[in-house]
Scaffold this motif. Sequence first.
Motif, PDB file in Angstrom:
ATOM      1  N   GLU A  79       0.852  -1.158  -0.090  1.00 27.76           N
ATOM      2  CA  GLU A  79      -0.110   0.044   0.119  1.00 27.76           C
ATOM      3  C   GLU A  79       0.937   1.277  -0.033  1.00 27.76           C
ATOM      4  O   GLU A  79       0.401   2.220  -0.286  1.00 27.76           O
ATOM      5  CB  GLU A  79      -0.912   0.167   1.243  1.00 27.76           C
ATOM      6  N   THR A  80       2.059   1.136   0.569  1.00 26.88           N
ATOM      7  CA  THR A  80       2.654   2.362   0.769  1.00 26.88           C
ATOM      8  C   THR A  80       4.251   2.611   0.016  1.00 26.88           C
ATOM      9  O   THR A  80       4.835   3.537  -0.048  1.00 26.88           O
ATOM     10  CB  THR A  80       3.176   2.561   2.238  1.00 26.88           C
ATOM     11  N   GLN A  81       4.385   1.702  -0.645  1.00 24.80           N
ATOM     12  CA  GLN A  81       5.877   1.286  -1.413  1.00 24.80           C
ATOM     13  C   GLN A  81       5.472   1.096  -2.853  1.00 24.80           C
ATOM     14  O   GLN A  81       4.708   0.248  -3.049  1.00 24.80           O
ATOM     15  CB  GLN A  81       6.885   0.687  -0.922  1.00 24.80           C
ATOM     16  N   PRO A  82       6.246   1.636  -3.763  1.00 26.57           N
ATOM     17  CA  PRO A  82       6.188   1.325  -5.186  1.00 26.57           C
ATOM     18  C   PRO A  82       6.688  -0.029  -5.620  1.00 26.57           C
ATOM     19  O   PRO A  82       7.685   0.014  -6.507  1.00 26.57           O
ATOM     20  CB  PRO A  82       6.543   2.582  -5.982  1.00 26.57           C
ATOM     21  N   ASP A  84       5.611  -2.129  -7.595  1.00 32.74           N
ATOM     22  CA  ASP A  84       5.277  -2.686  -8.703  1.00 32.74           C
ATOM     23  C   ASP A  84       6.005  -2.138  -9.747  1.00 32.74           C
ATOM     24  O   ASP A  84       5.878  -2.450 -11.063  1.00 32.74           O
ATOM     25  CB  ASP A  84       3.698  -2.506  -8.874  1.00 32.74           C
ATOM     26  N   SER A  87      12.886  -0.074  -9.153  1.00 33.62           N
ATOM     27  CA  SER A  87      13.306   1.115  -8.319  1.00 33.62           C
ATOM     28  C   SER A  87      14.735   1.103  -7.808  1.00 33.62           C
ATOM     29  O   SER A  87      15.322  -0.024  -7.885  1.00 33.62           O
ATOM     30  CB  SER A  87      12.374   1.307  -7.133  1.00 33.62           C
ATOM     31  N   GLU A 105       9.299  14.869   0.416  1.00 36.75           N
ATOM     32  CA  GLU A 105       7.894  15.432   0.088  1.00 36.75           C
ATOM     33  C   GLU A 105       7.675  16.832   0.483  1.00 36.75           C
ATOM     34  O   GLU A 105       6.994  17.587  -0.212  1.00 36.75           O
ATOM     35  CB  GLU A 105       6.708  14.575   0.753  1.00 36.75           C
ATOM     36  N   LYS A 110       8.032  15.060  -4.590  1.00 41.13           N
ATOM     37  CA  LYS A 110       7.220  13.955  -5.009  1.00 41.13           C
ATOM     38  C   LYS A 110       6.770  13.931  -6.383  1.00 41.13           C
ATOM     39  O   LYS A 110       6.329  15.045  -6.917  1.00 41.13           O
ATOM     40  CB  LYS A 110       5.991  13.905  -4.251  1.00 41.13           C
ATOM     41  N   SER A 120       9.143   8.669  -6.359  1.00 42.14           N
ATOM     42  CA  SER A 120       7.868   8.138  -6.414  1.00 42.14           C
ATOM     43  C   SER A 120       6.760   8.749  -5.802  1.00 42.14           C
ATOM     44  O   SER A 120       7.102   9.587  -4.892  1.00 42.14           O
ATOM     45  CB  SER A 120       8.066   6.834  -5.722  1.00 42.14           C
ATOM     46  N   LYS A 121       5.792   8.861  -6.595  1.00 42.95           N
ATOM     47  CA  LYS A 121       4.544   9.333  -6.174  1.00 42.95           C
ATOM     48  C   LYS A 121       3.847   8.817  -5.016  1.00 42.95           C
ATOM     49  O   LYS A 121       3.118   9.406  -4.234  1.00 42.95           O
ATOM     50  CB  LYS A 121       3.615   9.707  -7.396  1.00 42.95           C
ATOM     51  N   LYS A 122       4.214   7.606  -4.954  1.00 42.28           N
ATOM     52  CA  LYS A 122       3.591   6.706  -3.724  1.00 42.28           C
ATOM     53  C   LYS A 122       4.264   6.788  -2.349  1.00 42.28           C
ATOM     54  O   LYS A 122       3.902   7.025  -1.280  1.00 42.28           O
ATOM     55  CB  LYS A 122       3.665   5.301  -4.209  1.00 42.28           C
ATOM     56  N   HIS A 123       5.768   7.053  -2.657  1.00 39.61           N
ATOM     57  CA  HIS A 123       6.528   7.284  -1.326  1.00 39.61           C
ATOM     58  C   HIS A 123       7.965   7.811  -1.748  1.00 39.61           C
ATOM     59  O   HIS A 123       8.811   7.284  -2.454  1.00 39.61           O
ATOM     60  CB  HIS A 123       6.932   5.628  -0.874  1.00 39.61           C
TER      61      HIS A 123
END
Length: 154
Positions: A79-82, A84, A87, A105, A110, A120-123
């Motif tokens: 949920e909190t790290q990219p 997929d 990286s 951030e 970000k 990353s836009k996610k973390h």
Amino acid sequence: MKPAELKLIESIIVENVEVINKDFEIVTMTKESLEFSYRDSFFKKNKNYIIVSAKLKLEFGDKDEILKLITKRRVKRLETQPLDMPSAGSVFRNPEGYSAGALIEQANLKGYNINGAEVSKKHANFIVNIGNAKGKDIVNLIEKVKSDVKKEHN
């Protein structure tokens, strides 16, 4: 022990470590003298020591509880790290008392991108490759992040 009776390891504790010290002697160091802390240890400060062996203590726990904890942590990471995306992983060490991702951030980085290397836009503590970024692009992005966070937060 039959396979059905196997227990899961809950933790691994370093009891002691045999090292070759700076005087080329083999000595045993206790866990207290190893100064383990967040991304740090005696060995980071004393690079002339060579680890020869380590005695570990395994602590076993309840299989169902450990599997629940593993699942909970896996879900949180997803949920909190990219995870997929390709990286460079979690790039920056957290300064004491701060979150590197939060500082990045707050510096409005970000999603900042250099030739496909992106914060990353996610973390924000992850640098991801959203295209065909090269190693130099990742290094340039890391330097940009370091520079901007230093300006913003010193």
